[in-house]
Enzyme design. Structure first.
Site, PDB file in Angstrom:
ATOM      1  N   LYS A 190       0.838  -1.184   0.000  1.00  0.00           N
ATOM      2  CA  LYS A 190       0.000   0.000   0.000  1.00  0.00           C
ATOM      3  C   LYS A 190       0.882   1.245   0.000  1.00  0.00           C
ATOM      4  O   LYS A 190       1.556   1.541   0.991  1.00  0.00           O
ATOM      5  CB  LYS A 190      -0.918   0.056   1.228  1.00  0.00           C
ATOM      6  CG  LYS A 190      -2.069   1.058   1.071  1.00  0.00           C
ATOM      7  CD  LYS A 190      -2.533   1.657   2.384  1.00  0.00           C
ATOM      8  CE  LYS A 190      -1.775   2.913   2.768  1.00  0.00           C
ATOM      9  NZ  LYS A 190      -1.934   4.034   1.821  1.00  0.00           N
ATOM     10  N   ALA A 192       1.689   5.369  -0.016  1.00  0.00           N
ATOM     11  CA  ALA A 192       1.082   6.532   0.635  1.00  0.00           C
ATOM     12  C   ALA A 192       0.016   7.133  -0.273  1.00  0.00           C
ATOM     13  O   ALA A 192       0.185   7.192  -1.491  1.00  0.00           O
ATOM     14  CB  ALA A 192       2.151   7.568   0.948  1.00  0.00           C
ATOM     15  N   GLU A 266      11.328   1.013   9.366  1.00  0.00           N
ATOM     16  CA  GLU A 266      12.256   2.128   9.155  1.00  0.00           C
ATOM     17  C   GLU A 266      11.481   3.379   9.520  1.00  0.00           C
ATOM     18  O   GLU A 266      10.622   3.829   8.765  1.00  0.00           O
ATOM     19  CB  GLU A 266      12.745   2.136   7.701  1.00  0.00           C
ATOM     20  CG  GLU A 266      13.989   2.975   7.497  1.00  0.00           C
ATOM     21  CD  GLU A 266      13.667   4.406   7.136  1.00  0.00           C
ATOM     22  OE1 GLU A 266      13.767   5.275   8.046  1.00  0.00           O
ATOM     23  OE2 GLU A 266      13.327   4.662   5.988  1.00  0.00           O
TER      24      GLU A 266
END
Length: 494
Positions: A190, A192, A266
């Site tokens: 997915k 942004a 991250e």
């Protein structure tokens, strides 16, 4: 900034028209089941570029269905062939470099020069992991008591969920997709909601390169939680990887605990940039411009706090301020633009709040310091000095073109200030004293250190942080480990 003064690239419509406008599920482009869409905005003008499907939970589960069905055959796919798919995708990205760069600029806002650099960087992950696909190793050994053998093999972890950020819409995709493809994992990704177009273009490239149906599934959605929560809690998913903010990362880790998913995160950064009295000041300023202004400052690796030794502080500050003031602000697709808009209104408000807070507490503005008027989310390159230690921007990630400067006198003082944060992604240090360079590199509590250089990102190097900056590493020889499980087979009867 007047929208009429912002030039439009002649190929914009052609590039936009060439992007798929669907969800990639089981090898086909589909509309959302609810027929909903959302607009992708041009941050330089605030006008819509186009609309893409707004996926539902049912769409997301269909994508996971496809990934789960494809997993056994994909895991058995010859490693060399997996690598060749990545190599073909690398070559296609390279051949479409200009169109992909323009597409990224349109939806994210960064200048074309920055987008070109990202496309080159992104492609390198496919080239790197194309070569790593055939290097997945194992072990064979005699049991210590001599009665059997120990066979160690590594297998793909399985269907992997991926969530990528808006600031590097292609590189953060290839950095996750590359090792997953090489390892033999299927994926649901997915992107942004601000920057889905680059990922859709990447999905088309991988399909053309021969990636089998169901291996990569792309769902675009306005609200991430609606589509990701059902996937994270589904027992068929075995891996979750996320690049984004620390608060969101914490939430995803909590959700993934129910299925004990293998996770790699991250997350946010608060990078210190240290310049010692023996440093080459001109080189340090060059490095600072890279570390601060790469991607308009919208990078987790961006230098967030500048600590200068008092003996060189004035010279460095003067030179940095002149360089920042000279940068050309404008629409990323325009000629000679060096600084584009921020991604959206929320990010512009955040940068404004952090700078205003520092100024109210005594910081001085040497250049910039106030958002541009007119359409688009523009904030000028800004340098602040005399920044008090309790200003919010010393502890919060700015994610914008703002350089806050403080000074120090002793090495230990600089190290203590640099480590005084919950984050630990990257730090930068400039010194010509090699013993000092080694001391501070070991003392800095970050996963990466830029020693006398302002960019650490490299497809061949492990990328990741410590403390609240994440879990695991992406890229380099160990990047593929995040998509592999180790299996021990005890062999008897010998």
């Amino acid at each position: 900034m007047n929208a009429d003064d912002q030039p439009h690239h002649p190929r914009e419509n052609t590039v936009l028209d060439g992007v798929p406008r669907g969800l990639l599920i089981d090898g086909t482009w589909q509309s959302a089941t609810a027929q909903r869409t959302f607009d992708v905005e041009d941050p330089s003008t605030t006008t819509p570029l186009c609309a893409v499907p707004d996926a539902t939970a049912d769409d997301a589960l269909q994508a996971l269905d496809a990934a789960d069905r494809a997993q056994p055959s994909w895991a058995a796919h010859p490693p060399r062939q997996r690598g060749e798919i990545l190599r073909r995708a690398f070559e296609t990205i390279t051949s479409r470099h200009e169109d992909l760069s323009l597409l990224m600029t349109l939806e994210m806002g960064k200048p074309l020069a920055e987008s070109r650099a990202e496309v080159t960087y992104a492609a390198e992950f496919f080239r790197w992991f194309a070569e790593e696909a055939v290097r997945i190793d194992g072990d064979y050994a005699v049991s210590p008591n001599g009665s059997g053998r120990m066979l160690i093999t590594r297998q793909p972890v399985g269907p992997s969920l991926m969530v990528t950020p808006w600031n590097f819409p292609m590189a953060m995709g290839t950095r996750k997709i590359g090792p997953a493809v090489a390892a033999g994992c299927t994926m649901v990704i997915k992107p942004a909601h601000q920057t889905p177009l680059t990922m859709l273009a990447l999905g088309e490239i991988l399909t053309e390169a021969g990636l089998p149906p169901g291996v990569l599934n792309i769902i675009t959605a306005r609200h991430a939680d609606e589509v990701m929560r059902p996937l994270i809690t589904d027992p068929r998913a075995r891996k979750l990887t996320f690049t984004g903010s620390t608060p969101v990362g914490r939430t995803l880790i909590e959700q993934s605990a129910r299925q004990v998913l293998k996770t790699s995160m991250e997350l946010g950064g608060n990078a210190p940039f240290l310049v010692f009295d023996d440093a080459d000041v001109d080189a340090a300023v060059d490095g600072a411009m890279l570390a601060k202004m790469r991607n308009i400052g919208e990078a987790c690796t961006a230098a967030n706090r500048f600590y200068l030794h008092r003996d060189i502080a004035e010279e460095f500050t003067d030179k940095l301020t002149r360089r920042m003031r000279a940068l050309r602000l404008g629409r990323g697709a325009g000629d000679n633009v060096e600084v584009g808009p921020l991604i959206d209104a929320a990010q512009l408000d955040k940068v404004t709040e952090l700078v205003d807070d520092a100024v109210q507490q005594g910081a001085r503005v040497l250049t910039g310091g106030k958002a541009e008027s007119g359409p688009g989310y523009y904030y000028p390159p800004t340098v602040l000095t005399d920044v008090p230690p309790n200003a919010r921007l010393t502890s919060e990630e700015v994610f914008g073109p703002v350089a806050p400067i403080s000074t120090f006198t002793e090495e230990d003082e600089a190290i203590t200030a640099a480590n005084n944060t919950e984050f630990g992604l990257v730090s930068y240090a400039y010194t010509r004293d090699m013993p000092r360079a080694l001391r501070i590199s070991e003392a800095l509590q970050t996963g990466m250190v830029g020693l006398n250089q302002g960019v650490v990102s490299n497809a061949a190097a492990p990328f990741g942080g410590v403390k609240q900056s994440g879990i695991g590493r992406e890229g380099g020889k160990i990047g593929i480990d995040e998509y592999l499980e180790t299996k021990y087979i005890a062999v008897g009867g010998l």
